[in-house]
Scaffold this active site. Structure first.
Site, PDB file in Angstrom:
ATOM      1  N   TRP A  44       0.829  -1.359  -0.071  1.00 30.26           N
ATOM      2  CA  TRP A  44       0.048   0.075   0.085  1.00 30.26           C
ATOM      3  C   TRP A  44       0.991   1.364  -0.068  1.00 30.26           C
ATOM      4  O   TRP A  44       0.349   2.316   0.415  1.00 30.26           O
ATOM      5  CB  TRP A  44      -0.800   0.056   1.173  1.00 30.26           C
ATOM      6  CG  TRP A  44      -1.673  -0.960   1.059  1.00 30.26           C
ATOM      7  CD1 TRP A  44      -3.412  -0.867   0.955  1.00 30.26           C
ATOM      8  CD2 TRP A  44      -1.915  -2.294   1.427  1.00 30.26           C
ATOM      9  NE1 TRP A  44      -4.179  -1.969   0.603  1.00 30.26           N
ATOM     10  CE2 TRP A  44      -3.108  -2.970   1.106  1.00 30.26           C
ATOM     11  CE3 TRP A  44      -1.009  -3.213   2.006  1.00 30.26           C
ATOM     12  CZ2 TRP A  44      -3.598  -4.215   1.503  1.00 30.26           C
ATOM     13  CZ3 TRP A  44      -1.354  -4.435   2.140  1.00 30.26           C
ATOM     14  CH2 TRP A  44      -2.602  -5.089   1.819  1.00 30.26           C
ATOM     15  N   CYS A  79      -6.409  -5.006  -1.582  1.00 26.49           N
ATOM     16  CA  CYS A  79      -7.837  -5.866  -1.152  1.00 26.49           C
ATOM     17  C   CYS A  79      -8.376  -6.616  -2.242  1.00 26.49           C
ATOM     18  O   CYS A  79      -8.945  -7.785  -2.343  1.00 26.49           O
ATOM     19  CB  CYS A  79      -8.614  -5.103  -0.334  1.00 26.49           C
ATOM     20  SG  CYS A  79      -9.614  -3.691  -1.076  1.00 26.49           S
ATOM     21  N   HIS A  98     -13.455  -1.878   1.234  1.00 24.95           N
ATOM     22  CA  HIS A  98     -12.426  -2.983   1.421  1.00 24.95           C
ATOM     23  C   HIS A  98     -13.363  -4.005   0.661  1.00 24.95           C
ATOM     24  O   HIS A  98     -14.478  -4.253   0.892  1.00 24.95           O
ATOM     25  CB  HIS A  98     -12.590  -3.400   2.918  1.00 24.95           C
ATOM     26  CG  HIS A  98     -11.536  -4.506   3.368  1.00 24.95           C
ATOM     27  ND1 HIS A  98     -10.102  -4.583   2.507  1.00 24.95           N
ATOM     28  CD2 HIS A  98     -11.624  -5.584   4.060  1.00 24.95           C
ATOM     29  CE1 HIS A  98      -9.806  -5.915   2.983  1.00 24.95           C
ATOM     30  NE2 HIS A  98     -10.764  -6.616   3.796  1.00 24.95           N
ATOM     31  N   TYR A 136      -6.914   4.919   0.593  1.00 27.07           N
ATOM     32  CA  TYR A 136      -8.251   4.388   0.931  1.00 27.07           C
ATOM     33  C   TYR A 136      -8.404   3.478   2.100  1.00 27.07           C
ATOM     34  O   TYR A 136      -9.384   3.330   2.496  1.00 27.07           O
ATOM     35  CB  TYR A 136      -8.360   3.660  -0.530  1.00 27.07           C
ATOM     36  CG  TYR A 136      -7.897   2.401  -0.429  1.00 27.07           C
ATOM     37  CD1 TYR A 136      -8.804   1.198  -0.211  1.00 27.07           C
ATOM     38  CD2 TYR A 136      -6.792   2.025  -0.977  1.00 27.07           C
ATOM     39  CE1 TYR A 136      -8.313  -0.108  -0.294  1.00 27.07           C
ATOM     40  CE2 TYR A 136      -6.426   0.625  -1.231  1.00 27.07           C
ATOM     41  CZ  TYR A 136      -7.209  -0.391  -0.776  1.00 27.07           C
ATOM     42  OH  TYR A 136      -6.727  -1.775  -0.894  1.00 27.07           O
TER      43      TYR A 136
END
Length: 640
Positions: free
Chosen positions: A253, A289, A348, A534
């Site tokens: 990430w 994700c 998510h 995010y």
């Protein structure tokens, strides 16, 4: 008389000649009965692929005619590295006169000369995997021939079409969607700006089934446990991420992907699974994700477990098992960043897998949450689930597996704690409708979005929903929270003055406060605009303000705040703005024209692809990635 005695002797000699297997035909082509009846005709494989709890056929050519009264024949199947009869991984299948259900057995259903056709049955609890197969024959005296092993393995899968299989799904349209559909949509964005990303699950592609079974082997779990879908999905939830077991995908990430592939570049699972398998289990870089979820859907559907990708907006990440999303403030209402470990992701993505749950109370079967994104460990391993959606809905967080974590993701209250003079914290505000919005999945049989929030939680602020929250929190690390009652007679509401703004434009917020008491209230509004990933991880503060307010009894006041949204394009994709409780994402649109000419299998086809940049700034270092069913490989084009 002499002639008749010679004939009898010849017949006796034939009877006592050992029966030999010359060849075996497993009827494994995609157009033959086995593949069609077992719904495995779309797998690109030269092996026999069948589903448990259902009969399949094979043809055996022998050295002479088979005599059911004197000849003995049995099938031998072995699964895993240490096959064991007592554990069900070494299976000896006898010939019987009549097939019964729920066990391994075989019956001669046709005989022509020295060829016989067998109908073979397997139990609906058989372990899935790749079985080594052979046929053994022997005489009535026990003298045996060497077993005949065809140059072929038998792949056994779960069977959603079999009523006695624990993954049985009774709706044919749902089976087509959740098992057989190899294309789908994964949702992303915010609850006010929901986008969809096409995904090529590719569970039938060449090499994908061996790659999926390779994952089970790499997990180190005994083959005997692979008959239980509860165990299988839990193992795979761990193996699809890489932190502690060198699983399929490395999560990243950071926004830096130079030594791998950016998560946003993937558009399907096949290339990821194939890379992992062909490189002997070297984790593929990188995933986030939706990539973890897409790969999970592919693996589960490939093995026969009905599965879908599910997106939760405003998804909480509870780090301390409090079952609340906690925000810690100092004496001046400033956030204490080192304490604020809980976060709220704009969205998510995880998975629902369908199965019975005989290990839980009645009513807990059906959809189960399985999440392969590495967030928190479960029993020391990065995995999550299967957690019953029904248990999550009712706040029954004491039921396994990882139900507390999933509950917090979809229905935790957001609790603000303020530090007091003695250093302890006290709750100053509880926001009830902050977490778990617009839980979405692709609809059955169409490309519409289906909102399944009602499956995960009762209607917000209903009596049932409040009971579920308070029930769940009794088992959390802050069990006494809801025993504290506090009145708040000043309300605050934040709304967007107009439609969602774009990057480069101004965001106009309307802040409305109201004093509902019969007394004067003096207070301050503390506000800040922050840039976050995010996932809810803090990046930077772009604006901070404090406004003193004095309200007379039952008085209201409205004010406007303007925030300019400017951000470096290098941070565009992985980062979103959070302004108070509103987040923004950028949607990019890809348009494909009609193909030029007819689309014919095996022939080249031209198509014009048009990309429109919706931003007011120039995109640089642009790359296009093309992937689709039937294409030989993923194609990447650098545009500049």
């Amino acid at each position: 008389t002499i002639e008749s005695e010679g004939t009898i002797l010849e017949k006796n000699r034939e009877i006592h000649t050992l029966l030999e297997v010359r060849s075996i035909d497993l009827l494994k082509s995609t157009k033959e009965q086995n593949r069609l009846e077992h719904h495995t005709d779309r797998y690109h494989s030269e092996h026999l692929i069948i589903r448990r709890g259902q009969t399949f056929q094979m043809l055996i050519e022998l050295s002479r005619a088979f005599n059911s009264k004197t000849d003995k024949l049995k099938l031998d199947l072995k699964l895993g590295n240490l096959p064991d009869v007592s554990k069900g991984t070494h299976v000896i299948v006898p010939l019987v006169e009549d097939l019964q259900d729920d066990c391994w057995e075989a019956k001669v259903v046709e005989q022509k000369g020295n060829k016989i056709k067998l109908s073979v049955n397997s139990p609906p609890t058989a372990a899935i995997g790749k079985y080594k197969f052979c046929v053994a024959t022997s005489s009535p005296t026990g003298e045996a021939m060497s077993p005949y092993s065809p140059d072929n393995d038998i792949y056994m899968l779960f069977n959603p079409w079999c009523e006695d299989d624990s993954v049985y799904m009774d709706n044919e349209e749902e089976r087509k969607e959740y098992v057989l559909n190899d294309m789908g949509l994964i949702y992303y964005g915010t609850d006010s700006q929901i986008g969809d990303r096409p995904w090529n699950f590719g569970q039938f592609d060449k090499g994908i089934l061996p790659a999926c079974l390779f994952l089970l082997e790499r997990s180190g779990a005994p083959a005997s446990g692979c008959g239980d879908p509860i165990n299988v999905v839990r193992l795979l939830s761990a193996m699809i991420n890489s932190p502690d077991d060198s699983g399929v995908l490395v999560g990243n990430w950071s926004g830096k992907y130079d030594d791998g592939t950016a998560p946003t570049f993937w558009s399907g699972s096949s290339d990821i699974l194939r890379q992992y398998y062909e490189n002997g289990g070297t984790p593929v870089r990188y995933g986030q994700c939706w990539v973890f979820s897409g790969v999970t859907t592919s693996v589960m559907r490939c093995l026969g477990i009905p599965t879908r990708s599910v997106t939760n907006f405003e998804s909480a990440h509870d780090t301390d098992v409090s079952l609340t999303t906690d925000v810690y403030l100092d004496e001046n209402y400033e956030p204490i960043e080192e304490y604020n470990q809980d976060s709220v992701w704009n969205f998510h993505v995880w998975n629902d897998c369908w199965m019975a749950r005989p290990d839980l109370p009645a009513g807990m079967g059906g959809w189960q949450v399985v999440d392969a994104t590495p967030q928190e460990t479960s029993q020391g391993v990065f995995r999550c689930g299967p957690a019953s959606v029904a248990a999550v809905r009712n706040g029954q967080v004491y039921l396994k597996h990882d139900t507390p974590f999933v509950f917090a993701e979809v229905n935790s209250d957001k609790v603000y704690w303020q530090r007091t003079a003695d250093g302890t914290f006290t709750p100053v505000h509880i926001k009830k409708n902050a977490i778990g919005h617009c839980i979405s999945t692709k609809a059955v049989g169409s490309d519409e979005r289906e909102d399944i929030t009602h499956l995960y939680k009762h209607a917000e602020d209903s009596e049932e929903e409040r009971i579920a929250v308070e029930t769940a929190c009794q088992y959390g690390s802050k069990a006494g929270l809801y025993n504290i009652s506090s009145a708040n007679d000043v309300t605050i509401q934040i709304t967007m003055d107009e439609e969602e703004p774009q990057l480069g434009a101004d965001a106009k917020l309307l802040i409305t406060v109201k004093n509902t008491s019969s007394e004067l209230r003096t207070f301050s509004i503390h506000g800040q605009a922050t840039v976050m990933y995010y996932t809810g991880v803090y990046k930077a503060t772009v604006k901070k303000d404090q406004v003193p307010v004095e309200l007379q009894p039952n008085e209201g006041e409205r004010t406007q705040a303007i925030i300019s949204l400017l951000i470096h394009i290098g941070l565009l994709l992985p980062i979103n703005f959070e302004i108070s409780l509103t987040s923004l994402v950028v949607n990019v649109c890809l348009f494909t024209s009609q193909p030029e000419g007819d689309a014919v299998v095996g022939k080249e086809m031209k198509a014009t692809v048009v990309f429109r940049n919706p931003l007011k700034i120039t995109l640089k270092n642009v790359k296009f990635r093309f992937e689709g069913l039937g294409l030989q490989s993923v194609r990447e084009v650098s545009y500049g």
